[in-house]
Design an enzyme around this catalytic site. Structure first.
Site, PDB file in Angstrom:
ATOM      1  N   LYS A  11      19.955  -2.762  31.358  1.00  0.00           N
ATOM      2  CA  LYS A  11      19.835  -1.333  31.717  1.00  0.00           C
ATOM      3  C   LYS A  11      19.618  -0.486  30.482  1.00  0.00           C
ATOM      4  O   LYS A  11      19.924  -0.917  29.351  1.00  0.00           O
ATOM      5  CB  LYS A  11      21.088  -0.849  32.454  1.00  0.00           C
ATOM      6  CG  LYS A  11      22.425  -1.008  31.697  1.00  0.00           C
ATOM      7  CD  LYS A  11      22.786   0.128  30.775  1.00  0.00           C
ATOM      8  CE  LYS A  11      24.086  -0.096  30.024  1.00  0.00           C
ATOM      9  NZ  LYS A  11      24.302   0.776  28.900  1.00  0.00           N
ATOM     10  N   ALA A  94      25.699  -6.812  22.163  1.00  0.00           N
ATOM     11  CA  ALA A  94      26.283  -5.632  21.486  1.00  0.00           C
ATOM     12  C   ALA A  94      25.192  -4.610  21.188  1.00  0.00           C
ATOM     13  O   ALA A  94      25.093  -4.069  20.096  1.00  0.00           O
ATOM     14  CB  ALA A  94      27.022  -6.034  20.209  1.00  0.00           C
ATOM     15  N   ASP A 134      30.639  -1.093  33.292  1.00  0.00           N
ATOM     16  CA  ASP A 134      29.214  -1.074  33.658  1.00  0.00           C
ATOM     17  C   ASP A 134      28.842  -2.174  34.657  1.00  0.00           C
ATOM     18  O   ASP A 134      27.704  -2.218  35.123  1.00  0.00           O
ATOM     19  CB  ASP A 134      28.333  -1.264  32.404  1.00  0.00           C
ATOM     20  CG  ASP A 134      28.251   0.007  31.572  1.00  0.00           C
ATOM     21  OD1 ASP A 134      28.688   1.065  32.054  1.00  0.00           O
ATOM     22  OD2 ASP A 134      27.731  -0.075  30.441  1.00  0.00           O
TER      23      ASP A 134
END
Ligand code: C5P
Length: 305
Positions: A11, A94, A134
């Site tokens: 995303k 990350a 998320d």
């Protein structure tokens, strides 16, 4: 059925407003999340013991990995036998692209199918939010307005096929660092009501290229709306990251030099992305950036889906 293979999509944040710190240590957020055509591949099969094998990179294959935690939580919650997970990573880690969270989301979806659980989206998201803020969005996908700590989702019209270039420098940023470093001072918020209205307009304007496929014509109307989108795209986690890592500002400038209509950092960073007017212009920009940026940087072409 003994195994399931699926794609777990990443995303970008099109907007990210940070609110108050909550008693549970999280921050209230309000953000627009959009799925992109960049994915990890996951195969889940029934097994005698839990295992995780990652075909690329140097990632933990134990309980530190969200995919493994998701598998164990699903098994515990619904009294399932263990599973073996095979994961092929394409999404940088990350990076602010939801890479780890989407692997957990993929495992939850795969186990629902593999064991024929027939869980609703809400039930899947309930498991997901126990793994990470998320994860529910990455289960749902599309485009959503997310609130709470990110787990409360309102689907909004998505604008598919926006050509994007992503650049991730060689270092990663951990989400807790970004939230800790956040300060509201001189840190403008995105007008999310206006943003949602714009997305509704863009999505409703079928036929003028506002909901483009990869080959949709680039119309002046659509460009105007993407430019308006640029003025609404704000990420309040970006300020601290840009101050700590000045190279991020340089990359944003390079994306703009290459013709990006809108640029921003996604999520807690450090990945920067640019939205381009066409697939061709994005391809060209990605090529130039790959040559100009240090070899360890990761430049990827993608689009909203
Ligand atoms: O939910 P997740 O495990 O992905 O969050 C990682 C960390 O990021 C949290 O422990 C917290 O420090 C920070 N965070 C936050 N507010 C949010 C989401 C994450 O402070 N809404």
């Amino acid at each position: 059925m003994e195994s399931i293979t699926l794609k777990a999509y990443g995303k970008v944040n099109l907007a990210l407003n940070v609110g108050k710190t909550r008693p549970d240590g999280y921050h209230d957020v309000a953000m627009i999340l959009q799925s992109i055509d960049l994915y990890d591949e996951i195969t889940v099969e029934k097994s005698d013991a839990f295992s995780l094998k990652i075909t690329s990179g140097d990632l933990p294959e134990d309980d530190r990995n969200l995919a493994m935690r998701a598998a164990k939580l699903m098994a515990k919650t619904y009294q399932l036998t263990p599973v073996a997970i095979l994961l092929t990573k394409h999404i940088p880690i990350a990076a602010g692209l939801g890479g780890g969270s989407t692997d957990a989301a993929g495992v939850i979806k795969a186990m629902n199918e593999l064991f024929g659980l027939g869980l609703t989206l809400e039930e899947l998201c309930w498991v997901g939010e126990q793994i990470g803020s998320d994860v529910p969005f990455l289960i749902a996908g599309g485009c959503c307005l997310a609130s709470g700590r990110g787990e409360i989702l309102k689907p909004i019209p998505d604008v598919k096929g926006l050509p994007m270039v992503l650049v991730k420098p060689e270092f990663g940023i951990l989400t807790p660092w970004s939230y800790k470093a956040f300060s509201p001072e001189n840190n403008p918020r995105s007008d999310l009501e206006a943003f949602v209205r714009l997305l509704e307009e863009m999505s409703a304007a079928a036929g003028d290229g506002a909901d483009p496929t990869a080959n949709a014509p680039v119309t002046e109307k659509r460009l105007e709306k993407v430019r308006k989108m640029a003025s609404l795209m704000k990420n309040q986690l970006a300020k601290a990251a840009l101050e700590a890592y000045p190279v991020l500002g340089e990359i944003l400038e390079k994306l703009e030099e290459q013709g990006a209509l809108a640029t921003m950092m996604t999520g807690s960073g450090p990945t920067l992305f640019g939205i381009f007017e066409s697939e061709e212009s994005a391809d060209k920009a990605a090529e130039v950036l790959k040559k100009e940026l240090p070899i360890h940087y990761c430049t990827l072409r993608t689009k909203s889906i």
